[in-house]
Structures are given as structure tokens and as C-alpha cells.
Design a protein around this motif. Structure first.
Motif, mmCIF file in Angstrom:
data_model
loop_
_atom_site.group_PDB
_atom_site.id
_atom_site.type_symbol
_atom_site.label_atom_id
_atom_site.label_comp_id
_atom_site.label_asym_id
_atom_site.label_seq_id
_atom_site.Cartn_x
_atom_site.Cartn_y
_atom_site.Cartn_z
ATOM 1 N N SER A 138 0.619 -1.398 -0.144
ATOM 2 C CA SER A 138 -0.016 0.133 0.015
ATOM 3 C C SER A 138 0.884 1.222 -0.161
ATOM 4 N N PRO A 139 1.681 1.515 -1.096
ATOM 5 C CA PRO A 139 2.657 2.495 -1.084
ATOM 6 C C PRO A 139 2.280 3.964 -1.476
ATOM 7 N N GLN A 140 0.796 4.048 -1.990
ATOM 8 C CA GLN A 140 0.347 5.431 -2.346
ATOM 9 C C GLN A 140 0.327 6.461 -1.116
ATOM 10 N N ALA A 141 0.070 6.089 0.057
ATOM 11 C CA ALA A 141 0.015 7.021 1.191
ATOM 12 C C ALA A 141 1.294 7.401 1.534
ATOM 13 N N TYR A 142 2.303 6.855 1.021
ATOM 14 C CA TYR A 142 3.717 7.185 1.698
ATOM 15 C C TYR A 142 4.520 7.579 0.387
ATOM 16 N N GLY B 19 1.148 13.571 -3.231
ATOM 17 C CA GLY B 19 0.529 13.592 -1.882
ATOM 18 C C GLY B 19 1.033 12.895 -0.875
ATOM 19 N N GLY B 20 1.618 12.019 -0.862
ATOM 20 C CA GLY B 20 1.946 10.956 0.252
ATOM 21 C C GLY B 20 3.204 11.577 0.919
ATOM 22 N N ASP B 21 3.578 10.887 2.268
ATOM 23 C CA ASP B 21 4.574 11.341 3.091
ATOM 24 C C ASP B 21 5.446 10.167 3.354
ATOM 25 N N PRO B 22 6.547 9.995 2.776
ATOM 26 C CA PRO B 22 7.376 8.906 3.180
ATOM 27 C C PRO B 22 7.688 8.835 4.673
ATOM 28 N N PRO C 267 -9.837 0.691 0.389
ATOM 29 C CA PRO C 267 -9.003 0.735 -0.969
ATOM 30 C C PRO C 267 -7.859 -0.295 -0.693
ATOM 31 N N ALA C 268 -7.503 -0.833 -1.931
ATOM 32 C CA ALA C 268 -6.336 -1.778 -1.976
ATOM 33 C C ALA C 268 -5.702 -2.215 -3.378
ATOM 34 N N ASN C 269 -4.703 -2.446 -3.560
ATOM 35 C CA ASN C 269 -4.261 -2.591 -4.892
ATOM 36 C C ASN C 269 -4.582 -4.001 -5.337
ATOM 37 N N THR C 270 -4.925 -4.171 -6.644
ATOM 38 C CA THR C 270 -5.278 -5.282 -6.993
ATOM 39 C C THR C 270 -4.604 -5.910 -8.234
ATOM 40 N N ILE C 271 -4.793 -7.317 -8.267
ATOM 41 C CA ILE C 271 -4.186 -8.005 -9.661
ATOM 42 C C ILE C 271 -5.286 -8.623 -10.366
ATOM 43 N N LEU C 272 -5.377 -8.390 -11.697
ATOM 44 C CA LEU C 272 -6.482 -8.931 -12.266
ATOM 45 C C LEU C 272 -7.937 -8.981 -11.427
#
Length: 293
Positions: free
Chosen positions: A79-83, A87-90, A235-240
Motif C-alpha cells: 500500500s505505497p500510495q499513502a507514503y 501527496g504522500g509522506d514517506p 482501498p487496496a491494490n489489485t491484480i486481475l
């Protein structure tokens, strides 16, 4: 007020309390209580197998930190988007107290830590993992209370009498105030506790050993996580078209099932010793010869 709301599950009004300048977070408390419960149960099961209960504490000094770090790494990677997204914050990737521990990373890294601890204590990893397995499910069950306090990771809308109330501050976009949602935290708590009971029963009934209790734990957990993931709407990343954790549950669960069967055929019954194999006479002679050189 409707009858559905009267029968629903309320969410806690807050998940953080302050003792002066220090925040006390329900999420962290749930994780710590889960660890304590797992250690208590594992010490009892390890002693039943003939081991020293204090060995469990020594091993936990390695396994727990590794597990926490691994759980966070898995969460950030999946879930890298938030970081690291727009607009993310590492820096927030380090804020573990805000929630976000992936069980797959926690188990994988925790296993590395447990292996190190077992080597240092002179005990075998497989019987230790068997003693630990039910405690892991209990710890995961207690840890899910943190998601309840954070009002996160719930399922889709429902009219069932055990629907979960979510306040407007945590309400997903597109849903009206007062909408009830599936309490996936509760589903996983019940599933994990039932799974822990099954592991204890199966272990005693069939005298499982050589890591088979652990592999059965993985099968039970991934089966539950599979259908619970399909209920969740966060929200979650998906594959197929499927969430990453759904694929992980399928792949890891099938792998664990194969391991359970294969290990059972090769090593039926319980382990005959908890200790690592001592050096053989030949090893001693070689060591003496090397020293003489």
C-alpha cells in the motif's frame, strides 16, 4: 432510531487517550495484549512438549521485533500510495502506531527472528513453531480490536443486526450517515479464535509434529482471510481484479496445504527431540584435528 441501529455494533468514540503529553493508542495496546497472550499460551504448550518455558521468552526477544518490522514493510510495499504516491509522506511509513501491519510480512520476518532465537537457544524451529501456532491466531484475534477502535478495514454495507456503526469522520465517500457495515474485525476475531481451538484439538488428537501444526495454522488463517478480504471495501491494490491479499491468501494457503501433507508423509507423529542435534563423534574428531594443525 431504527431497529437495525438499535441492534448494531457501535464503534468506540476514540482510539487515543493522553497521559499528559504521551498518547496511549488502542491499536498499540491491542497489539501488545495479543503478544502477551501468545507468549502465555506458547509457554504452556512448549512446557507440555518438555521444553523450558523461559526459552519462549528468549526466542521472542528476536521474533517479536522482526515480526513488527516485517509487518510494517509488507504493509508499506503493498500500500505505497499513502507514503510514496502523489501527496504522500514517506516519513509516515515509520508511524507504526497509526496502524498498518501486514500479517504476511510479520510471519515471514518473525520466522527469521524465531530461527535466530532458536539457534541461540539450541532448540529446533519446527517444534517451536508448532507450540506457537495457536498463540499466533489468538494474538491476531486480539490485534483486530485495534481496527475496531480505529474504525478501519470494515466490510460493505449491511442490514444485518450486527452491522457496524461508523461515525461520519470515518465514513467512506458515497455512503450516507448511519449506514451500517460488515464488522470484518469481528469476523476475523471469531474465525481466529475458532481456528486456535481447532489447532489445539487437532494437535492433541493426532499428535502433530515437525511443523504440521504451524502449516495447519497457515491453512486455517488464509482460508478465513480469503473470504474476509472479499467482504472488505477499504482501498487496496489489485491484480486481475482481485485484492493483493486475496492472491496472497490463495498462494500461501495452497503452499501450506502441500507442506502439511508432504511433512505428514515424511515425518508422521511428534518430534522425538526439541533440541538441535549435538555434534557427532566424527565432528568432534575433525574439530580436534583442525585445532592441532
Amino acid at each position: 432510531m431504527s431497529a437495525a441501529v438499535l441492534a448494531s455494533i457501535p464503534s468506540p468514540s476514540q482510539g487515543v487517550w493522553h497521559l499528559g503529553p504521551f498518547p496511549v493508542r488502542a491499536y498499540a495496546i491491542a497489539i501488545l495484549l495479543g503478544i502477551v497472550a501468545a507468549l502465555w499460551l506458547t509457554r504452556r504448550r512448549w512446557a507440555e512438549r518438555g521444553g523450558d518455558p523461559d526459552t519462549v521468552l528468549e526466542i521472542s526477544f528476536w521474533a517479536v521485533p522482526f515480526g513488527i518490522v516485517g509487518g510494517r514493510i509488507y504493509h508499506v510495499i503493498t500500500s505505497p500510495q499513502a507514503y510514496f504516491g502523489e501527496g504522500g509522506d514517506p516519513v509516515r511509513a515509520l508511524f507504526i502506531w497509526e496502524g498498518g501491519l501486514g500479517i504476511w510480512g510479520a510471519v515471514a520476518f518473525g520466522a527469521v527472528g524465531a530461527w535466530i532465537g532458536c539457534r541461540r537457544q539450541g532448540v529446533r524451529l519446527a517444534p517451536f513453531a508448532d507450540a506457537l501456532a495457536p498463540g499466533l491466531l489468538v494474538a491476531q484475534a486480539i490485534g483486530r480490536l485495534g481496527n475496531w477502535f480505529n474504525q478501519e478495514l470494515f466490510g460493505g454495507p449491511t442490514t444485518l443486526p450486527w452491522g457496524l456503526q461508523i461515525d461520519d469522520a470515518h465514513l467512506p465517500a458515497g455512503f450516507e450517515s448511519g449506514t451500517l457495515f460488515h464488522p470484518t474485525f469481528l469476523y476475523e476475531i471469531l474465525w481466529n479464535l475458532a481456528g486456535a481451538a481447532v489447532l489445539v484439538w487437532a494437535d492433541r488428537r493426532f499428535k502433530l509434529g515437525h511443523g504440521r501444526v504451524f502449516w495447519l495454522y497457515v491453512v486455517i488463517y488464509t482460508t478465513g482471510r480469503l473470504w474476509i478480504e472479499l467482504v472488505r471495501i477499504d482501498p487496496a491494490n489489485t491484480i486481475l481484479g482481485l485484492r493483493v491479499n486475496v492472491w496472497t491468501s490463495i498462494i500461501v494457503g495452497l503452499g501450506a496445504l502441500v507442506a502439511f501433507v508432504v511433512v505428514g508423509r515424511r515425518h508422521p507423529g511428534r518430534d522425538t527431540t526439541l533440541l538441535l542435534a549435538p555434534p557427532t563423534v566424527q565432528d568432534d574428531e575433525e574439530s580436534t584435528s583442525d585445532a592441532a594443525r
